[in-house]
Design an enzyme around this catalytic site. Sequence first.
Site, short mmCIF file in Angstrom:
data_model
loop_
_atom_site.label_atom_id
_atom_site.label_comp_id
_atom_site.label_asym_id
_atom_site.label_seq_id
_atom_site.Cartn_x
_atom_site.Cartn_y
_atom_site.Cartn_z
N HIS A 66 -6.55 -1.91 0.18
CA HIS A 66 -6.17 -1.97 1.43
C HIS A 66 -4.89 -1.52 1.61
O HIS A 66 -3.98 -1.70 0.76
CB HIS A 66 -6.82 -3.20 1.83
CG HIS A 66 -7.95 -3.60 1.88
ND1 HIS A 66 -8.67 -4.64 2.89
CD2 HIS A 66 -9.04 -2.76 1.73
CE1 HIS A 66 -9.73 -4.83 2.71
NE2 HIS A 66 -10.56 -3.54 2.07
N GLU A 68 -2.42 -3.03 3.18
CA GLU A 68 -1.63 -4.29 2.66
C GLU A 68 -1.27 -4.38 1.34
O GLU A 68 0.24 -4.66 1.22
CB GLU A 68 -1.83 -5.39 3.41
CG GLU A 68 -2.35 -5.54 5.12
CD GLU A 68 -3.76 -5.30 5.17
OE1 GLU A 68 -4.37 -4.14 4.72
OE2 GLU A 68 -4.39 -5.81 6.33
N CYS A 99 -5.98 -9.50 2.15
CA CYS A 99 -4.78 -9.38 2.32
C CYS A 99 -3.91 -10.56 2.96
O CYS A 99 -2.88 -10.52 2.79
CB CYS A 99 -4.94 -8.03 3.08
SG CYS A 99 -5.58 -6.54 2.44
#
Lengths: 174, 174
Positions: A66, A68, A99
């Site tokens: 992801h 992040e 995250c």
Amino acid sequence: MTCPFEKIYPSELNRDASYYMTHAYNEAIEAWKKDEVPIGAVIEHNGRIIAAAHNQSRTANDPTAHAEILAISQAANTLGDWRLNECTLYVTKEPCPMCSGALVIARIGKVYYGLPDPKMGCVGGATDLGALPRSNHKFESTGGVLEELNHQILKAFFDKKRLENKERKTLDSE
Amino acid sequence: MTCPFEKIYPSELNRDASYYMTHAYNEAIEAWKKDEVPIGAVIEHNGRIIAAAHNQSRTANDPTAHAEILAISQAANTLGDWRLNECTLYVTKEPCPMCSGALVIARIGKVYYGLPDPKMGCVGGATDLGALPRSNHKFESTGGVLEELNHQILKAFFDKKRLENKERKTLDSE
């Protein structure tokens, strides 16, 4: 992939939350170009962007890729320190459970997000991992930064995906 | 680094939770050898270990390089699918907020952990991310597998670190 949204280049003179979020939004456009769910993130330290990343979970075939998580890895690498207390993360959508947890572990200073996610967001939506009662590290989050812009790009992406799936099914049944 | 704990080689004939957890424990020993907090994880799929990893956050200077995150990336790569519904993760300590969230995102089937962590564990300790009310994916967790063994190695590591820090401070003040 072509993306129907265009990047925005904000003035360098006014480095407010919108400035950093615009850069996160530009990262989301990069994600769309790879046919990834368009989510982007940047990390600011002393007024400078030290990490910029977008969702790559499909391309990398890795659920942990992801925006992040990638940005946190980059920032820790840039600073030579895994503790990001002096950093602020800007992300186009409220962080998911993973995250949000990563932000606790990386001891992020502060978080700004675009679109709230009451279903899966974990910095205030479904729960708030930045405020675990016995945690040694807590942080504050502010949502709704460039919310409409960040909502539009996600909505358009999922509308397109739904249409493609529908067309595929129609073709299959012919 | 030498580790005062020795690896255990369980019988291949009885593949129960202890069998897989022993392999996770052996990974924790690998972490200690790198002077990392000794936490290990393995992922099982159809009776086979498809991923084995240990904490590397210090060595990699990356707060996201926890055993579970690395194991999830490996497993997705091995299966060619980021959805791990048919997989079970075994980890020596209850997963932290980030890793618990990663298990939701990777759609893990089931989780066994060793030592519970009521302070920061997020599959039942501080909170339970496997049971977010509106989540599309939920999973069950069972703690206490080889708990004493997994407790001993963590306790010994932190006792050693405390002693080293104390000795360093004494030297500094002389």
